[in-house]
Scaffold this motif. Structure first.
Motif, PDB file in Angstrom:
ATOM      1  N   LYS A 165     -12.413   5.021  12.196  1.00 38.29           N
ATOM      2  CA  LYS A 165     -12.879   5.328  10.836  1.00 38.29           C
ATOM      3  C   LYS A 165     -12.155   6.532  10.219  1.00 38.29           C
ATOM      4  N   ASP A 166     -11.605   7.401  11.066  1.00 37.14           N
ATOM      5  CA  ASP A 166     -10.890   8.566  10.537  1.00 37.14           C
ATOM      6  C   ASP A 166      -9.822   9.019  11.532  1.00 37.14           C
ATOM      7  N   ALA A 167      -9.136  10.123  11.151  1.00 35.29           N
ATOM      8  CA  ALA A 167      -8.008  10.570  11.974  1.00 35.29           C
ATOM      9  C   ALA A 167      -8.454  11.026  13.372  1.00 35.29           C
ATOM     10  N   ILE A 217      -3.117  -3.625  18.359  1.00 34.64           N
ATOM     11  CA  ILE A 217      -3.078  -3.403  16.907  1.00 34.64           C
ATOM     12  C   ILE A 217      -4.345  -2.659  16.498  1.00 34.64           C
ATOM     13  N   MET A 218      -4.134  -1.465  15.924  1.00 34.98           N
ATOM     14  CA  MET A 218      -5.259  -0.640  15.465  1.00 34.98           C
ATOM     15  C   MET A 218      -5.200  -0.558  13.934  1.00 34.98           C
ATOM     16  N   ILE A 219      -6.341  -0.725  13.291  1.00 35.32           N
ATOM     17  CA  ILE A 219      -6.353  -0.617  11.827  1.00 35.32           C
ATOM     18  C   ILE A 219      -7.401   0.406  11.375  1.00 35.32           C
ATOM     19  N   GLY A 220      -7.168   0.927  10.188  1.00 31.16           N
ATOM     20  CA  GLY A 220      -8.123   1.878   9.621  1.00 31.16           C
ATOM     21  C   GLY A 220      -7.802   2.133   8.165  1.00 31.16           C
ATOM     22  N   GLY A 221      -8.694   2.834   7.499  1.00 28.57           N
ATOM     23  CA  GLY A 221      -8.545   3.089   6.070  1.00 28.57           C
ATOM     24  C   GLY A 221      -9.874   2.816   5.396  1.00 28.57           C
ATOM     25  N   ALA A 222     -10.026   3.341   4.188  1.00 27.53           N
ATOM     26  CA  ALA A 222     -11.327   3.319   3.514  1.00 27.53           C
ATOM     27  C   ALA A 222     -12.050   1.964   3.486  1.00 27.53           C
ATOM     28  N   ASP A 229       0.833  -1.205   0.000  1.00 30.15           N
ATOM     29  CA  ASP A 229       0.000   0.000   0.000  1.00 30.15           C
ATOM     30  C   ASP A 229       0.868   1.256   0.000  1.00 30.15           C
ATOM     31  N   MET A 230       0.708   2.048  -1.082  1.00 29.47           N
ATOM     32  CA  MET A 230       1.532   3.256  -1.230  1.00 29.47           C
ATOM     33  C   MET A 230       0.772   4.509  -0.787  1.00 29.47           C
ATOM     34  N   HIS A 231      -0.484   4.360  -0.412  1.00 26.41           N
ATOM     35  CA  HIS A 231      -1.273   5.536  -0.018  1.00 26.41           C
ATOM     36  C   HIS A 231      -0.775   6.057   1.332  1.00 26.41           C
ATOM     37  N   ASP A 232      -0.538   7.367   1.401  1.00 28.52           N
ATOM     38  CA  ASP A 232      -0.071   7.872   2.702  1.00 28.52           C
ATOM     39  C   ASP A 232      -0.731   9.169   3.165  1.00 28.52           C
ATOM     40  N   ILE A 233      -1.648   9.690   2.393  1.00 27.46           N
ATOM     41  CA  ILE A 233      -2.256  10.983   2.775  1.00 27.46           C
ATOM     42  C   ILE A 233      -3.077  10.803   4.067  1.00 27.46           C
ATOM     43  N   GLY A 234      -3.912   9.778   4.067  1.00 30.71           N
ATOM     44  CA  GLY A 234      -4.720   9.503   5.263  1.00 30.71           C
ATOM     45  C   GLY A 234      -3.847   9.125   6.449  1.00 30.71           C
ATOM     46  N   LYS A 235      -2.824   8.296   6.185  1.00 32.80           N
ATOM     47  CA  LYS A 235      -1.904   7.891   7.258  1.00 32.80           C
ATOM     48  C   LYS A 235      -1.245   9.120   7.895  1.00 32.80           C
ATOM     49  N   ASN A 236      -0.788  10.044   7.037  1.00 33.05           N
ATOM     50  CA  ASN A 236      -0.116  11.236   7.561  1.00 33.05           C
ATOM     51  C   ASN A 236      -1.065  12.083   8.402  1.00 33.05           C
TER      52      ASN A 236
HETATM   53 CO1  B1M Z   1      -5.371   5.094  -5.011  1.00 31.12          CO
HETATM   54  N1  B1M Z   1      -6.984   4.012  -4.806  1.00 31.12           N
HETATM   55  N2  B1M Z   1      -4.551   3.663  -6.050  1.00 31.12           N
HETATM   56  N3  B1M Z   1      -3.953   6.343  -5.322  1.00 31.12           N
HETATM   57  N4  B1M Z   1      -6.512   6.420  -4.349  1.00 31.12           N
HETATM   58  C1  B1M Z   1      -8.052   4.564  -3.994  1.00 31.12           C
HETATM   59  C2  B1M Z   1      -7.907   4.130  -2.544  1.00 31.12           C
HETATM   60  C3  B1M Z   1      -9.345   3.968  -4.724  1.00 31.12           C
HETATM   61  C4  B1M Z   1     -10.562   3.833  -3.784  1.00 31.12           C
HETATM   62  C5  B1M Z   1      -9.656   4.830  -5.966  1.00 31.12           C
HETATM   63  C6  B1M Z   1     -10.833   4.265  -6.768  1.00 31.12           C
HETATM   64  O1  B1M Z   1     -10.682   3.346  -7.506  1.00 31.12           O
HETATM   65  N5  B1M Z   1     -11.991   4.836  -6.590  1.00 31.12           N
HETATM   66  C7  B1M Z   1      -8.793   2.600  -5.241  1.00 31.12           C
HETATM   67  C8  B1M Z   1      -8.944   1.424  -4.291  1.00 31.12           C
HETATM   68  C9  B1M Z   1     -10.037   0.477  -4.725  1.00 31.12           C
HETATM   69  C10 B1M Z   1     -10.089  -0.723  -3.888  1.00 31.12           C
HETATM   70  O2  B1M Z   1      -9.134  -1.195  -3.345  1.00 31.12           O
HETATM   71  N6  B1M Z   1     -11.257  -1.255  -3.790  1.00 31.12           N
HETATM   72  C11 B1M Z   1      -7.360   2.947  -5.535  1.00 31.12           C
HETATM   73  C12 B1M Z   1      -6.529   2.233  -6.416  1.00 31.12           C
HETATM   74  C13 B1M Z   1      -7.188   1.097  -7.153  1.00 31.12           C
HETATM   75  C14 B1M Z   1      -5.195   2.546  -6.619  1.00 31.12           C
HETATM   76  C15 B1M Z   1      -4.192   1.854  -7.535  1.00 31.12           C
HETATM   77  C16 B1M Z   1      -4.255   0.329  -7.544  1.00 31.12           C
HETATM   78  C17 B1M Z   1      -4.408   2.441  -8.939  1.00 31.12           C
HETATM   79  C18 B1M Z   1      -3.593   1.799 -10.006  1.00 31.12           C
HETATM   80  O3  B1M Z   1      -2.386   1.945 -10.013  1.00 31.12           O
HETATM   81  N7  B1M Z   1      -4.256   1.073 -10.857  1.00 31.12           N
HETATM   82  C19 B1M Z   1      -2.838   2.370  -7.003  1.00 31.12           C
HETATM   83  C20 B1M Z   1      -2.299   1.478  -5.906  1.00 31.12           C
HETATM   84  C21 B1M Z   1      -0.947   1.931  -5.418  1.00 31.12           C
HETATM   85  C22 B1M Z   1      -0.568   1.158  -4.184  1.00 31.12           C
HETATM   86  O4  B1M Z   1      -0.879   1.582  -3.090  1.00 31.12           O
HETATM   87  N8  B1M Z   1       0.051   0.012  -4.368  1.00 31.12           N
HETATM   88  C23 B1M Z   1      -3.246   3.686  -6.456  1.00 31.12           C
HETATM   89  C24 B1M Z   1      -2.387   4.788  -6.410  1.00 31.12           C
HETATM   90  C25 B1M Z   1      -2.744   6.021  -5.933  1.00 31.12           C
HETATM   91  C26 B1M Z   1      -1.872   7.250  -6.030  1.00 31.12           C
HETATM   92  C27 B1M Z   1      -0.377   6.952  -5.844  1.00 31.12           C
HETATM   93  C28 B1M Z   1      -2.053   7.870  -7.400  1.00 31.12           C
HETATM   94  C29 B1M Z   1      -2.520   8.191  -4.946  1.00 31.12           C
HETATM   95  C30 B1M Z   1      -1.872   8.044  -3.560  1.00 31.12           C
HETATM   96  C31 B1M Z   1      -1.003   9.232  -3.213  1.00 31.12           C
HETATM   97  C32 B1M Z   1      -0.582   9.178  -1.782  1.00 31.12           C
HETATM   98  O5  B1M Z   1      -1.239   8.654  -0.902  1.00 31.12           O
HETATM   99  N9  B1M Z   1       0.578   9.769  -1.560  1.00 31.12           N
HETATM  100  C33 B1M Z   1      -3.919   7.620  -4.863  1.00 31.12           C
HETATM  101  C34 B1M Z   1      -5.018   8.321  -4.331  1.00 31.12           C
HETATM  102  C35 B1M Z   1      -4.786   9.773  -3.967  1.00 31.12           C
HETATM  103  C36 B1M Z   1      -6.273   7.721  -4.130  1.00 31.12           C
HETATM  104  C37 B1M Z   1      -7.597   8.361  -3.693  1.00 31.12           C
HETATM  105  C38 B1M Z   1      -8.097   9.149  -4.893  1.00 31.12           C
HETATM  106  C39 B1M Z   1      -7.541   9.271  -2.494  1.00 31.12           C
HETATM  107  C40 B1M Z   1      -6.913   8.646  -1.255  1.00 31.12           C
HETATM  108  C41 B1M Z   1      -6.715   9.729  -0.226  1.00 31.12           C
HETATM  109  O6  B1M Z   1      -5.609  10.176  -0.022  1.00 31.12           O
HETATM  110  N10 B1M Z   1      -7.809  10.188   0.391  1.00 31.12           N
HETATM  111  C42 B1M Z   1      -8.500   7.118  -3.364  1.00 31.12           C
HETATM  112  C43 B1M Z   1      -9.963   7.306  -3.691  1.00 31.12           C
HETATM  113  C44 B1M Z   1     -10.676   7.983  -2.550  1.00 31.12           C
HETATM  114  O7  B1M Z   1     -10.413   7.757  -1.382  1.00 31.12           O
HETATM  115  N11 B1M Z   1     -11.636   8.773  -2.930  1.00 31.12           N
HETATM  116  C45 B1M Z   1      -7.747   6.014  -4.000  1.00 31.12           C
HETATM  117  C46 B1M Z   1      -7.779  11.274   1.377  1.00 31.12           C
HETATM  118  C47 B1M Z   1      -7.404  10.693   2.745  1.00 31.12           C
HETATM  119  C48 B1M Z   1      -7.389  11.787   3.798  1.00 31.12           C
HETATM  120  O8  B1M Z   1      -8.386   9.762   3.090  1.00 31.12           O
HETATM  121  O9  B1M Z   1      -6.785   7.857   2.762  1.00 31.12           O
HETATM  122  O10 B1M Z   1      -9.250   7.415   3.189  1.00 31.12           O
HETATM  123  P1  B1M Z   1      -8.051   8.236   3.404  1.00 31.12           P
HETATM  124  O11 B1M Z   1      -7.761   8.278   4.987  1.00 31.12           O
HETATM  125  C49 B1M Z   1      -8.772   8.566   5.924  1.00 31.12           C
HETATM  126  C50 B1M Z   1      -9.477   7.307   6.458  1.00 31.12           C
HETATM  127  O12 B1M Z   1      -9.472   6.236   5.560  1.00 31.12           O
HETATM  128  C51 B1M Z   1      -8.811   7.037   7.739  1.00 31.12           C
HETATM  129  O13 B1M Z   1      -8.466   8.328   8.225  1.00 31.12           O
HETATM  130  C52 B1M Z   1      -8.073   9.147   7.122  1.00 31.12           C
HETATM  131  C53 B1M Z   1      -8.457  10.563   7.458  1.00 31.12           C
HETATM  132  O14 B1M Z   1      -9.757  10.665   7.863  1.00 31.12           O
HETATM  133  N12 B1M Z   1      -7.601   6.245   7.837  1.00 31.12           N
HETATM  134  C54 B1M Z   1      -7.290   5.672   9.027  1.00 31.12           C
HETATM  135  C55 B1M Z   1      -6.615   6.000   6.983  1.00 31.12           C
HETATM  136  N13 B1M Z   1      -5.672   5.283   7.551  1.00 31.12           N
HETATM  137  C56 B1M Z   1      -6.057   5.051   8.825  1.00 31.12           C
HETATM  138  C57 B1M Z   1      -5.454   4.361   9.871  1.00 31.12           C
HETATM  139  C58 B1M Z   1      -6.135   4.301  11.097  1.00 31.12           C
HETATM  140  C59 B1M Z   1      -7.349   4.923  11.276  1.00 31.12           C
HETATM  141  C60 B1M Z   1      -7.957   5.614  10.253  1.00 31.12           C
HETATM  142  O15 B1M Z   1      -5.657   3.667  12.160  1.00 31.12           O
HETATM  143  C61 B1M Z   1      -4.468   2.976  12.087  1.00 31.12           C
END
Ligand code: B1M
Length: 210
Positions: free
Chosen positions: A195-197, A173-178, A98-105
């Motif tokens: 569920k969120d930060a 162990i705590m987990i989270g993410g979409a 998992d390369m996503h880090d915006i939510g983690k940060n």
């Molecule tokens: Co990615 N991506 N992405 N992506 N990306 C998603 C997650 C996706 C839902 C988009 C979509 O298809 N609609 C989808 C996943 C689908 C699925 O698994 N069912 C997806 C995909 C498929 C992919 C790739 C596979 C695409 C590809 O290459 N074909 C690829 C995978 C790369 C990898 O990780 N191996 C990929 C790549 C990328 C980018 C690199 C382009 C970029 C990441 C940049 C980065 O993070 N530096 C990216 C992005 C930006 C997204 C979306 C658009 C936005 C994620 C984000 O940052 N959200 C996302 C779609 C979406 O969410 N709308 C998507 C904002 C952030 C603040 O929210 O990360 O949810 P979030 O974090 C929240 C909560 O989830 C929670 O708190 C945070 C704040 O409230 N949370 C925790 C998170 N971690 C937590 C830990 C906790 C508690 C809560 O406790 C430990």
């Protein structure tokens, strides 16, 4: 003290430029570094709660995080070890694959803002690295961010790595993410889901105060 109230409000408002001046003003007026830190953390607690209730949005939360960081910079040299708040230590990372880090940060900033020590070990973290970091830093919590359905299967690997290392009962162990849910958390044998930060900070504090 009026200035402490202003610090709480300014933190909540996310005014990073005003914060250093206010912190200095409070110190010059006789407030202790600890009192100022408490005032900032009170603002951050409100931010976390409102974010969890969808009353604040990510950009607003980030502004408050930056205000916290600017205030902390002024405060740091004034805080003694005794003062320095660390409710507990959290190892934070995005699981392997998992390369996503915006939510983690964002989670990391919120945890730090609420007084937890955060060791961010980055993205694409193998289970064994979570274990090694937890041992090295004597962590209370390991926090795994999981954004993809394809990386959800990393969760049992992390749990198993802690069991294999013989320290499963010492670390929560705590987990989270979409894609993560409370039901998944329980089924995987993890200790907590957030569920969120904002919720992550509240849950982590709750764990550390138990
Ligand atoms: Co990615 N991506 N992405 N992506 N990306 C998603 C997650 C996706 C839902 C988009 C979509 O298809 N609609 C989808 C996943 C689908 C699925 O698994 N069912 C997806 C995909 C498929 C992919 C790739 C596979 C695409 C590809 O290459 N074909 C690829 C995978 C790369 C990898 O990780 N191996 C990929 C790549 C990328 C980018 C690199 C382009 C970029 C990441 C940049 C980065 O993070 N530096 C990216 C992005 C930006 C997204 C979306 C658009 C936005 C994620 C984000 O940052 N959200 C996302 C779609 C979406 O969410 N709308 C998507 C904002 C952030 C603040 O929210 O990360 O949810 P979030 O974090 C929240 C909560 O989830 C929670 O708190 C945070 C704040 O409230 N949370 C925790 C998170 N971690 C937590 C830990 C906790 C508690 C809560 O406790 C430990």
């Amino acid at each position: 003290m009026e200035i402490l109230k202003k610090i709480t409000e300014t933190l909540y408002d996310g005014d990073e430029f005003a914060m250093p001046g206010l912190v200095n003003e409070a110190i010059n007026a006789g407030a202790t570094a600890q009192q100022v830190l408490d005032a900032m953390m009170a603002g951050m607690a409100i931010v976390g709660d409102e974010f969890s209730r969808d009353e604040l949005y990510i950009p607003e939360v980030l502004c408050s995080c930056h205000a916290m960081m600017e205030g902390s910079k002024v405060l740091k040299p004034l805080l003694t070890d005794k003062d320095a708040i660390s409710l507990g230590t959290v190892i934070l990372g995005s699981v392997q694959g998992d390369m996503h880090d915006i939510g983690k940060n964002l989670v990391g900033m919120m945890l730090e803002g609420r007084g937890l020590k955060v060791i961010d070990i980055g993205i694409d973290v193998p289970a064994e690295k979570f274990v090694a970091a937890a041992i090295e830093h004597k962590a209370d919590i390991v926090a795994c961010s999981i954004l993809l359905t394809t990386t959800m299967p990393e969760t049992p690997k992390v749990v198993k790595a802690f069991v294999d290392a013989g320290i499963r009962d010492q670390v929560k162990i705590m987990i989270g993410g979409a894609p993560i849910t409370q039901e998944f958390c329980e089924r995987m044998g993890c200790d907590a889901y957030a569920k969120d930060a904002g919720a992550a900070a509240a849950v982590a504090i709750d764990i550390c105060q138990r």
